[in-house]
Scaffold this motif. Sequence first.
Motif, PDB file in Angstrom:
ATOM      1  N   GLY A 134       0.781  -1.227   0.000  1.00 18.42           N
ATOM      2  CA  GLY A 134       0.000   0.000   0.000  1.00 18.42           C
ATOM      3  C   GLY A 134       0.811   1.275   0.000  1.00 18.42           C
ATOM      4  N   VAL A 135       1.923   1.305  -0.726  1.00 17.98           N
ATOM      5  CA  VAL A 135       2.745   2.517  -0.808  1.00 17.98           C
ATOM      6  C   VAL A 135       2.818   2.976  -2.260  1.00 17.98           C
ATOM      7  CG1 VAL A 135       4.121   1.948   1.224  1.00 17.98           C
ATOM      8  CG2 VAL A 135       4.876   1.160  -1.030  1.00 17.98           C
ATOM      9  N   PRO A 136       3.002   4.279  -2.503  1.00 16.20           N
ATOM     10  CA  PRO A 136       3.130   4.763  -3.881  1.00 16.20           C
ATOM     11  C   PRO A 136       4.471   4.358  -4.492  1.00 16.20           C
ATOM     12  CG  PRO A 136       3.396   6.578  -2.345  1.00 16.20           C
ATOM     13  CD  PRO A 136       2.988   5.387  -1.532  1.00 16.20           C
ATOM     14  N   LEU A 137       4.460   4.211  -5.803  1.00 19.01           N
ATOM     15  CA  LEU A 137       5.643   3.786  -6.551  1.00 19.01           C
ATOM     16  C   LEU A 137       6.246   4.976  -7.285  1.00 19.01           C
ATOM     17  CD1 LEU A 137       7.384   1.355  -7.700  1.00 19.01           C
ATOM     18  CD2 LEU A 137       5.769   1.352  -9.620  1.00 19.01           C
ATOM     19  N   LEU A 138       7.556   5.158  -7.125  1.00 17.17           N
ATOM     20  CA  LEU A 138       8.286   6.170  -7.879  1.00 17.17           C
ATOM     21  C   LEU A 138       9.136   5.471  -8.936  1.00 17.17           C
ATOM     22  CD1 LEU A 138       9.357   9.020  -8.476  1.00 17.17           C
ATOM     23  CD2 LEU A 138      11.012   8.704  -6.615  1.00 17.17           C
ATOM     24  N   PRO A 139       8.703   5.434 -10.201  1.00 20.40           N
ATOM     25  CA  PRO A 139       9.488   4.775 -11.254  1.00 20.40           C
ATOM     26  C   PRO A 139      10.703   5.622 -11.639  1.00 20.40           C
ATOM     27  CG  PRO A 139       7.159   4.970 -11.858  1.00 20.40           C
ATOM     28  CD  PRO A 139       7.408   5.907 -10.716  1.00 20.40           C
ATOM     29  N   ILE A 140      11.878   5.000 -11.615  1.00 25.80           N
ATOM     30  CA  ILE A 140      13.103   5.668 -12.069  1.00 25.80           C
ATOM     31  C   ILE A 140      13.592   4.914 -13.300  1.00 25.80           C
ATOM     32  CG2 ILE A 140      15.478   6.293 -11.486  1.00 25.80           C
ATOM     33  CD1 ILE A 140      14.647   6.392  -8.563  1.00 25.80           C
ATOM     34  N   PRO A 141      13.448   5.491 -14.504  1.00 24.31           N
ATOM     35  CA  PRO A 141      13.816   4.763 -15.728  1.00 24.31           C
ATOM     36  C   PRO A 141      15.306   4.484 -15.782  1.00 24.31           C
ATOM     37  CG  PRO A 141      13.343   7.067 -16.209  1.00 24.31           C
ATOM     38  CD  PRO A 141      12.970   6.856 -14.776  1.00 24.31           C
ATOM     39  N   ALA A 142      15.656   3.204 -15.882  1.00 23.57           N
ATOM     40  CA  ALA A 142      17.076   2.833 -15.944  1.00 23.57           C
ATOM     41  C   ALA A 142      17.260   1.547 -16.726  1.00 23.57           C
ATOM     42  CB  ALA A 142      17.637   2.669 -14.527  1.00 23.57           C
TER      43      ALA A 142
END
Length: 493
Positions: free
Chosen positions: A280-288
């Motif tokens: 139940g936590v938000p996702l921060l996508p870091i493109p790599a």
Amino acid sequence: MRKATGNVTKIKKRLGMLDRRLFRSVADAHFPGFDRVLPRLSRAADNSLLWAGVAGTLAFTGRRQMRRAATRGLLAISLASPVVNLLGKQAFARARPSIVDFPLARLGRIPLSHSFPSGHSASAAAFATAVAMEAPARVSVPIAVTAGAVCFSRVYTGVHYPGDVLAGMALGVTAALVTKRLWPGQTVIGEARVAMTAPLYDLDPDGEGVIAVVNNAAGRDPSTAAAVRKALPNAEVVEAEPGDDLMKRLQEAAGRAKVLAVAGGDGTMNCGAQAALEHGVPLLPIPAGTLDHFARTLGLETIAEAVAAYRAGHVVAVDVGEVGGRVFLNTASLGIYPLVVDRREDWEGKIGKWPALVLAMADVLMHNRSPEEMMVDGVRRRVWLLFAGNCAYESRGVAPTRRERLEDGVLDIRLLTAASRLPRLRAMSSTILGGFGVSRHYHQWRADTVRVASVAGPGAEVRLARDGETFTAPGPVVFGKRPRSLLVFRPVD
């Protein structure tokens, strides 16, 4: 019928005579300075070494646009080269030009392979066209001029007829255009609609409460972890090395995090989404990664853009798909594609991802593969490929690339079947090119669930792919949706 065959023979004969006359005209011509430059340029392009060097230079600039140009160029060569050398030359078996009375000072090394079409020309045209799709004119024009010089050098050094070169160039341009199917262009970035939510205002701009998991096995840049630490100095950065249990690392991080940041490609982001959903936590996508379809669709192309989205607190809700107890952000499939992914993974550590992909496609084509006997929503089908997209994709075919929304609540189902016996080559070309020419066997619809089972009965295993990663699940399997269930950071419009 006999008259038509005779006309075709006459046309071929005339074209052959014209080709030989043009070759002789080039042989008789003399251009000051070309005798030194063109033979060396032609040799530099052997085995595409020239283009590999140019691609390396573009990538070394560190600019994402240049890295994309380099990647697309090498992908285009990886498609063009096997078509020319494994199919074209063997099919036509044309002899090399006669070098009688040819100027010895500029005569190139005569290859042992057949003459038609020209592999050097195909690679040159493929690379130059692909680079032009990504790079500005100040970069793409000099590369195009160099590619043209390589093509002309194949005639000028006596190893190809002009017709060989023109055919190779046509194949190269086609291969570059096909890369658009495999890897969408810049225009898709950030276009997809999402469900808006209230912004998060209680975030520490330096990353307190953020746990970032960086998958070094998938990274395109070995400095990703260091860049994340510099951008978010208060965040905890966890580096997952090759061989680590990535899912375990993500689950542990999500259990302690206020925000779960994930750096990697689509497969890594897929695992991160599963962990974020479960905790139940938000996702921060870091493109790599290499393609980063999900992050790009959100509008994230760089670490800086991901950090800016986090600091703005701009969180949106998106759909996820689910199959076999695992979520997917982009696509899931069964049939030919999981086989290709399995073969690619066997080889990519040795020869690189895109050459491995080409070899994997060739392997699936050459071996005796049969369509899978499946029950799809209660209807018995002989399935070459079933594609399920998370939300509706644009365009017809079994290899779509663009989405206008990430929150429409539907699965985009594309099914390629064999009513009698659909040749593997036709099925594979449909997978790459988008279903052209197989309308009788192509089915497309949208639904919130699709149930698939092997005719072998309950419990029979089904090989699946989701976001570029493969796994096996006991049947029957259900492709389903979890609408607006995942909270992710996205740049402010």
